[in-house]
Design a protein around this motif. Sequence first.
Motif, PDB file in Angstrom:
ATOM      1  N   PHE A  49      -5.933  -0.389 -16.678  1.00  0.00           N
ATOM      2  CA  PHE A  49      -5.434   0.707 -15.843  1.00  0.00           C
ATOM      3  C   PHE A  49      -3.911   0.632 -15.729  1.00  0.00           C
ATOM      4  O   PHE A  49      -3.231   1.660 -15.784  1.00  0.00           O
ATOM      5  CB  PHE A  49      -6.059   0.646 -14.444  1.00  0.00           C
ATOM      6  CG  PHE A  49      -5.652   1.786 -13.563  1.00  0.00           C
ATOM      7  CD1 PHE A  49      -6.412   2.942 -13.507  1.00  0.00           C
ATOM      8  CD2 PHE A  49      -4.486   1.737 -12.794  1.00  0.00           C
ATOM      9  CE1 PHE A  49      -6.026   4.013 -12.713  1.00  0.00           C
ATOM     10  CE2 PHE A  49      -4.092   2.794 -12.007  1.00  0.00           C
ATOM     11  CZ  PHE A  49      -4.867   3.941 -11.966  1.00  0.00           C
ATOM     12  N   GLU A  50      -3.384  -0.575 -15.581  1.00  0.00           N
ATOM     13  CA  GLU A  50      -1.938  -0.746 -15.424  1.00  0.00           C
ATOM     14  C   GLU A  50      -1.169  -0.194 -16.625  1.00  0.00           C
ATOM     15  O   GLU A  50      -0.155   0.486 -16.475  1.00  0.00           O
ATOM     16  CB  GLU A  50      -1.605  -2.212 -15.216  1.00  0.00           C
ATOM     17  CG  GLU A  50      -0.143  -2.485 -14.923  1.00  0.00           C
ATOM     18  CD  GLU A  50       0.113  -3.935 -14.602  1.00  0.00           C
ATOM     19  OE1 GLU A  50       1.229  -4.249 -14.140  1.00  0.00           O
ATOM     20  OE2 GLU A  50      -0.813  -4.761 -14.782  1.00  0.00           O
ATOM     21  N   ALA A  51      -1.675  -0.472 -17.849  1.00  0.00           N
ATOM     22  CA  ALA A  51      -1.007   0.012 -19.056  1.00  0.00           C
ATOM     23  C   ALA A  51      -1.080   1.532 -19.147  1.00  0.00           C
ATOM     24  O   ALA A  51      -0.100   2.197 -19.500  1.00  0.00           O
ATOM     25  CB  ALA A  51      -1.634  -0.631 -20.289  1.00  0.00           C
ATOM     26  N   VAL A  52      -2.239   2.099 -18.822  1.00  0.00           N
ATOM     27  CA  VAL A  52      -2.392   3.560 -18.855  1.00  0.00           C
ATOM     28  C   VAL A  52      -1.499   4.210 -17.804  1.00  0.00           C
ATOM     29  O   VAL A  52      -0.886   5.255 -18.044  1.00  0.00           O
ATOM     30  CB  VAL A  52      -3.866   3.944 -18.637  1.00  0.00           C
ATOM     31  CG1 VAL A  52      -4.017   5.464 -18.576  1.00  0.00           C
ATOM     32  CG2 VAL A  52      -4.734   3.379 -19.750  1.00  0.00           C
ATOM     33  N   VAL A  86      -1.913   1.204  -9.161  1.00  0.00           N
ATOM     34  CA  VAL A  86      -1.846  -0.060  -9.888  1.00  0.00           C
ATOM     35  C   VAL A  86      -2.098  -1.227  -8.936  1.00  0.00           C
ATOM     36  O   VAL A  86      -2.720  -2.231  -9.305  1.00  0.00           O
ATOM     37  CB  VAL A  86      -0.482  -0.206 -10.600  1.00  0.00           C
ATOM     38  CG1 VAL A  86      -0.364  -1.577 -11.268  1.00  0.00           C
ATOM     39  CG2 VAL A  86      -0.298   0.901 -11.632  1.00  0.00           C
ATOM     40  N   GLY A  87      -1.619  -1.093  -7.695  1.00  0.00           N
ATOM     41  CA  GLY A  87      -1.832  -2.157  -6.718  1.00  0.00           C
ATOM     42  C   GLY A  87      -3.299  -2.447  -6.481  1.00  0.00           C
ATOM     43  O   GLY A  87      -3.674  -3.574  -6.148  1.00  0.00           O
ATOM     44  N   TYR A  88      -4.158  -1.448  -6.644  1.00  0.00           N
ATOM     45  CA  TYR A  88      -5.586  -1.654  -6.421  1.00  0.00           C
ATOM     46  C   TYR A  88      -6.347  -1.924  -7.720  1.00  0.00           C
ATOM     47  O   TYR A  88      -7.121  -2.888  -7.812  1.00  0.00           O
ATOM     48  CB  TYR A  88      -6.199  -0.435  -5.730  1.00  0.00           C
ATOM     49  CG  TYR A  88      -7.647  -0.634  -5.355  1.00  0.00           C
ATOM     50  CD1 TYR A  88      -7.992  -1.328  -4.205  1.00  0.00           C
ATOM     51  CD2 TYR A  88      -8.672  -0.127  -6.164  1.00  0.00           C
ATOM     52  CE1 TYR A  88      -9.320  -1.527  -3.858  1.00  0.00           C
ATOM     53  CE2 TYR A  88     -10.003  -0.319  -5.824  1.00  0.00           C
ATOM     54  CZ  TYR A  88     -10.322  -1.017  -4.667  1.00  0.00           C
ATOM     55  OH  TYR A  88     -11.643  -1.217  -4.345  1.00  0.00           O
ATOM     56  N   PHE A  89      -6.144  -1.096  -8.752  1.00  0.00           N
ATOM     57  CA  PHE A  89      -6.937  -1.214  -9.977  1.00  0.00           C
ATOM     58  C   PHE A  89      -6.349  -2.223 -10.968  1.00  0.00           C
ATOM     59  O   PHE A  89      -7.082  -2.822 -11.748  1.00  0.00           O
ATOM     60  CB  PHE A  89      -7.080   0.161 -10.644  1.00  0.00           C
ATOM     61  CG  PHE A  89      -7.822   1.159  -9.814  1.00  0.00           C
ATOM     62  CD1 PHE A  89      -9.180   1.009  -9.590  1.00  0.00           C
ATOM     63  CD2 PHE A  89      -7.166   2.233  -9.233  1.00  0.00           C
ATOM     64  CE1 PHE A  89      -9.877   1.933  -8.819  1.00  0.00           C
ATOM     65  CE2 PHE A  89      -7.847   3.155  -8.464  1.00  0.00           C
ATOM     66  CZ  PHE A  89      -9.211   3.005  -8.245  1.00  0.00           C
ATOM     67  N   ARG A 109      -6.889   2.330   0.721  1.00  0.00           N
ATOM     68  CA  ARG A 109      -5.627   3.081   0.886  1.00  0.00           C
ATOM     69  C   ARG A 109      -5.404   3.457   2.342  1.00  0.00           C
ATOM     70  O   ARG A 109      -4.269   3.409   2.829  1.00  0.00           O
ATOM     71  CB  ARG A 109      -5.664   4.346   0.011  1.00  0.00           C
ATOM     72  CG  ARG A 109      -4.484   5.300   0.226  1.00  0.00           C
ATOM     73  CD  ARG A 109      -3.193   4.658  -0.184  1.00  0.00           C
ATOM     74  NE  ARG A 109      -2.068   5.551   0.094  1.00  0.00           N
ATOM     75  CZ  ARG A 109      -1.355   5.504   1.191  1.00  0.00           C
ATOM     76  NH1 ARG A 109      -1.639   4.625   2.153  1.00  0.00           N
ATOM     77  NH2 ARG A 109      -0.339   6.336   1.361  1.00  0.00           N
ATOM     78  N   ARG A 110      -6.452   3.805   3.068  1.00  0.00           N
ATOM     79  CA  ARG A 110      -6.285   4.210   4.472  1.00  0.00           C
ATOM     80  C   ARG A 110      -5.754   3.063   5.328  1.00  0.00           C
ATOM     81  O   ARG A 110      -5.070   3.291   6.316  1.00  0.00           O
ATOM     82  CB  ARG A 110      -7.616   4.694   5.042  1.00  0.00           C
ATOM     83  CG  ARG A 110      -8.126   5.996   4.440  1.00  0.00           C
ATOM     84  CD  ARG A 110      -9.339   6.505   5.205  1.00  0.00           C
ATOM     85  NE  ARG A 110      -9.969   7.612   4.488  1.00  0.00           N
ATOM     86  CZ  ARG A 110     -11.082   7.504   3.765  1.00  0.00           C
ATOM     87  NH1 ARG A 110     -11.699   6.340   3.694  1.00  0.00           N
ATOM     88  NH2 ARG A 110     -11.589   8.538   3.144  1.00  0.00           N
ATOM     89  N   THR A 111      -6.088   1.847   4.954  1.00  0.00           N
ATOM     90  CA  THR A 111      -5.673   0.695   5.762  1.00  0.00           C
ATOM     91  C   THR A 111      -4.558  -0.112   5.098  1.00  0.00           C
ATOM     92  O   THR A 111      -4.280  -1.237   5.519  1.00  0.00           O
ATOM     93  CB  THR A 111      -6.887  -0.225   6.009  1.00  0.00           C
ATOM     94  OG1 THR A 111      -7.401  -0.687   4.739  1.00  0.00           O
ATOM     95  CG2 THR A 111      -7.990   0.511   6.753  1.00  0.00           C
ATOM     96  N   TYR A 112      -3.918   0.468   4.086  1.00  0.00           N
ATOM     97  CA  TYR A 112      -2.914  -0.278   3.315  1.00  0.00           C
ATOM     98  C   TYR A 112      -1.800  -0.807   4.207  1.00  0.00           C
ATOM     99  O   TYR A 112      -1.397  -1.968   4.103  1.00  0.00           O
ATOM    100  CB  TYR A 112      -2.329   0.630   2.226  1.00  0.00           C
ATOM    101  CG  TYR A 112      -1.277  -0.055   1.364  1.00  0.00           C
ATOM    102  CD1 TYR A 112      -1.641  -0.751   0.229  1.00  0.00           C
ATOM    103  CD2 TYR A 112       0.078   0.005   1.692  1.00  0.00           C
ATOM    104  CE1 TYR A 112      -0.697  -1.391  -0.571  1.00  0.00           C
ATOM    105  CE2 TYR A 112       1.030  -0.626   0.908  1.00  0.00           C
ATOM    106  CZ  TYR A 112       0.632  -1.318  -0.221  1.00  0.00           C
ATOM    107  OH  TYR A 112       1.581  -1.939  -0.996  1.00  0.00           O
ATOM    108  N   TRP A 113      -1.273   0.044   5.124  1.00  0.00           N
ATOM    109  CA  TRP A 113      -0.115  -0.334   5.930  1.00  0.00           C
ATOM    110  C   TRP A 113      -0.497  -1.080   7.202  1.00  0.00           C
ATOM    111  O   TRP A 113       0.376  -1.607   7.893  1.00  0.00           O
ATOM    112  CB  TRP A 113       0.695   0.904   6.305  1.00  0.00           C
ATOM    113  CG  TRP A 113       1.308   1.593   5.122  1.00  0.00           C
ATOM    114  CD1 TRP A 113       0.990   2.833   4.633  1.00  0.00           C
ATOM    115  CD2 TRP A 113       2.356   1.101   4.283  1.00  0.00           C
ATOM    116  NE1 TRP A 113       1.754   3.128   3.536  1.00  0.00           N
ATOM    117  CE2 TRP A 113       2.605   2.088   3.297  1.00  0.00           C
ATOM    118  CE3 TRP A 113       3.100  -0.073   4.259  1.00  0.00           C
ATOM    119  CZ2 TRP A 113       3.572   1.926   2.311  1.00  0.00           C
ATOM    120  CZ3 TRP A 113       4.053  -0.235   3.276  1.00  0.00           C
ATOM    121  CH2 TRP A 113       4.296   0.747   2.314  1.00  0.00           C
TER     122      TRP A 113
END
Length: 416
Positions: A49-52, A86-89, A109-113
């Motif tokens: 995923f990061e490369a894509v 990218v931070g997740y996948f 994502r909802r609880t990221y911060w």
Amino acid sequence: MRFSIRGQGQIKRSLDTSERAQAERKADEIWYEATYRAKQGLSAKVHTFEAVAQEFIELIHREVERGERRADQGRSEPSMIRRFFVGYFGSRSVDGITDTDLERYAEWRRTYWTEGPGKLITHIEYERAGHRLRRPVRRAAPSLSRQRGEAVVLRALLRQAVKWGYLKTPPEIAIKVRRKQDNRRPSFEPHEFTKLVETSLCRLTDPIMDGSGAEVRSSDKRRWQIKRLDDHTRRDRTVLHAYVMIGAYSGLRPTEMYNLTWGDVLGYRAGRGAGIAQRDIRLKARGKGMSGTAIPHTAAIPWFDTLWMLFERGMQREPVDGDPVFASGQGKRISSIANGFTELLKAADLERDHRGIKRTPYSLRHFYITQQLTHGAEVTDIARNCRTSLAMIDKHYGQVRLERVVDRLRPDWTRA
């Protein structure tokens, strides 16, 4: 191991083992997977995923350079992709992402911060006009619109991966965003607005007239009631009352009200001295990055007269076109009446609506638009006069109580 796939060149993979039997088993698995992917029309090589994501970011930059995307997208979307997607996948295979993964991502994502990786971040750095700036982190879940906007970008990334042959069918991105509580801008019911006006007028009279003067206590324990308003307080309350009446009968936004100059009140000077029925005005509204001409109700005109009189009394001259309509005793533009408006709402026991949502000066605009809708004005005309869209009218202002349009809901068509 090293092997070739027709049309896709040579592929080399490390088997990460020194045992021949284990290496042969892994080589067989890689070979069968690669040939299966090629038969399905996919790239034989597994892409992370990061490369894509990095390839997609480069595509975004090229599209910005060609004018196919807005410049701000070239700044905001890459940082969003790197931080959240990218931070997740990360290094996961892009074609291994499932619907379940996307559902789990949405909650992450909802609880990221607040609970996730972002809780350790103190500030965000960004660039504007060639300068490196920073802003503090907002410790809260992303807004409804932001979650939907990010889902659009993620969907575009996965669809582009399909076009590049990295996966066959993108997973279904149906990130269910929990609907917020009803937070439409609070308005006034007609009887509530009447109460607001009556309370405002009562606050202009001397307390000695009705015995409502506030009690004052001195440091030596003496107590007395205020019997007369000082000139400064009376003037402020008069300006506030004019603000309420003009806002309710014109639908101007608070910013547009503060920006008004006497040159923006078209036709006012020519009509001074005539009766209200013989006068008409237009307002040049500026604010929120847009401008236009508004047609207020004639009921707003007397309150422009009041503000004109206050300016003359304070400055010992008539206002010129560049002078602000809502001015202090020194002729300076008033930037906000929010505090005074809140005090008025408290005095009228109208600070919050039936949902418990706090009213603001914007509630006057909501009252105007709701009243216009209730009394049969065309939605298109209201949108143009208020410098907004039909979609915004429907979203924020179309919720008119059915009891107030009962006659329109019972046209004479029923059969006897």
